[in-house]
Design a protein around this motif. Structure first.
Motif, PDB file in Angstrom:
ATOM      1  N   ALA A 175      11.051 -13.137  47.150  1.00  0.00           N
ATOM      2  CA  ALA A 175      10.191 -12.037  46.724  1.00  0.00           C
ATOM      3  C   ALA A 175      10.103 -10.963  47.803  1.00  0.00           C
ATOM      4  O   ALA A 175      10.141  -9.756  47.508  1.00  0.00           O
ATOM      5  CB  ALA A 175       8.796 -12.565  46.381  1.00  0.00           C
ATOM      6  N   LEU A 176       9.993 -11.388  49.042  1.00  0.00           N
ATOM      7  CA  LEU A 176       9.885 -10.439  50.152  1.00  0.00           C
ATOM      8  C   LEU A 176      11.169  -9.615  50.293  1.00  0.00           C
ATOM      9  O   LEU A 176      11.129  -8.378  50.354  1.00  0.00           O
ATOM     10  CB  LEU A 176       9.604 -11.190  51.446  1.00  0.00           C
ATOM     11  CG  LEU A 176       9.428 -10.303  52.676  1.00  0.00           C
ATOM     12  CD1 LEU A 176       7.958  -9.919  52.837  1.00  0.00           C
ATOM     13  CD2 LEU A 176       9.913 -10.988  53.939  1.00  0.00           C
ATOM     14  N   VAL A 177      12.293 -10.302  50.357  1.00  0.00           N
ATOM     15  CA  VAL A 177      13.578  -9.609  50.521  1.00  0.00           C
ATOM     16  C   VAL A 177      13.862  -8.714  49.314  1.00  0.00           C
ATOM     17  O   VAL A 177      14.318  -7.576  49.457  1.00  0.00           O
ATOM     18  CB  VAL A 177      14.715 -10.625  50.724  1.00  0.00           C
ATOM     19  CG1 VAL A 177      16.081  -9.930  50.702  1.00  0.00           C
ATOM     20  CG2 VAL A 177      14.532 -11.362  52.040  1.00  0.00           C
ATOM     21  N   GLY A 178      13.577  -9.212  48.123  1.00  0.00           N
ATOM     22  CA  GLY A 178      13.807  -8.409  46.928  1.00  0.00           C
ATOM     23  C   GLY A 178      12.966  -7.144  46.918  1.00  0.00           C
ATOM     24  O   GLY A 178      13.460  -6.056  46.592  1.00  0.00           O
ATOM     25  N   THR A 179      11.700  -7.275  47.305  1.00  0.00           N
ATOM     26  CA  THR A 179      10.794  -6.126  47.283  1.00  0.00           C
ATOM     27  C   THR A 179      11.181  -5.069  48.307  1.00  0.00           C
ATOM     28  O   THR A 179      11.198  -3.865  48.007  1.00  0.00           O
ATOM     29  CB  THR A 179       9.347  -6.589  47.544  1.00  0.00           C
ATOM     30  OG1 THR A 179       8.949  -7.492  46.509  1.00  0.00           O
ATOM     31  CG2 THR A 179       8.399  -5.406  47.581  1.00  0.00           C
TER      32      THR A 179
END
Length: 258
Positions: free
Chosen positions: A184-188
């Protein structure tokens, strides 16, 4: 005789957990290495052509902070691990048994790691800036700490990385999964901005400045470019994103079983 649970004691407990893990220091070290190393590499690569026609926008400041995105990954991932690891090992049950009100645990984790990430990010940004300034000394791209906006920008870089750390902690609590939180962090922060190019220009122009990564970048930018937010507006937007993720984490921590 029972010992009262206070925010200070919970914070000290979370700090002790963080300090006891070798992986915490290794990952922070990697974040600093990325921030300083990529800045210095960019300075050495750009030094020979910085005075060439067409390179007027290149400065020691922009090169110094070239590694912020890479440091962001390390700091954000460590933030996720800081909270999600307890769910993986089952240690969260002991933590919540000691702090039955639950929410002080989240506030302590977020505040302790947020401060650590801010200080590490600020230290890395300052060292990177001083190192690149030395490399570019005597060129038109040389910038000093006394130049307008530099100190504010370096503080902004630290604040950006500190808030990324808090978001990482919140994602770990919200998703209770290391893999899910990191994804989620990398995607965001890395994937979603690139996908904006698939949208119609009018939509992309309206949405892109308010994405966490773009709002964060505007915090430490020396000047605001067309279509980007000012430093103050970017900080407010990133604070809003941080508060939203923390709110989701708080709701799940309070309502769901450990």
């Amino acid at each position: 005789m029972s010992i009262a649970v206070s925010p200070r004691r919970v914070a000290r407990s979370e700090l002790a957990k963080f300090e006891s893990l070798r992986s915490s220091w290794i990952t922070l070290g990697l974040a600093l290495l990325f921030l300083v190393g990529f800045g210095v590499i960019a300075a050495f690569q750009g030094r020979s052509g910085i005075d060439a026609p067409g390179s007027e926008g290149a400065t020691g400041y922009s090169m110094a902070l070239f590694g912020v995105t890479f440091a962001l990954i390390a700091i954000g991932v460590l933030g996720v691990l800081t909270s999600s690891a307890e769910y993986t090992t089952g240690m969260i049950r002991s933590t919540l048994a000691a702090v039955p009100r639950r929410l002080p645990v989240l506030w302590a984790k977020a505040s302790v790691y947020g401060v650590i990430a801010f200080l590490a990010g600020l230290a890395g940004a300052v060292v990177a800036f001083l190192a690149t300034s030395a490399v570019l000394s005597g060129t038109s791209g040389a910038v000093s700490l006394s130049d307008d906006g530099v100190v504010r920008g370096l503080l902004g870089a630290g604040a950006y990385l500190g808030l990324v750390g808090v978001i990482g902690v919140a994602l770990g609590v919200l998703l209770r999964s290391t893999a899910g939180g990191i994804s989620a962090l990398v995607g965001t922060f890395l994937l979603v901005p690139g996908l904006m190019s698939l949208l119609p220009d009018s939509w992309s122009d309206a949405i892109t400045p308010y994405l966490p990564s773009n709002a964060g970048a505007s915090i430490y930018a020396l000047t605001s470019s067309d279509g980007s937010l000012s430093a103050g507006a970017g900080l407010l937007v990133l604070l809003a994103w941080t508060a939203a993720v923390l709110a989701g984490a708080a709701y799940r921590l309070k309502r769901a079983d450990a």
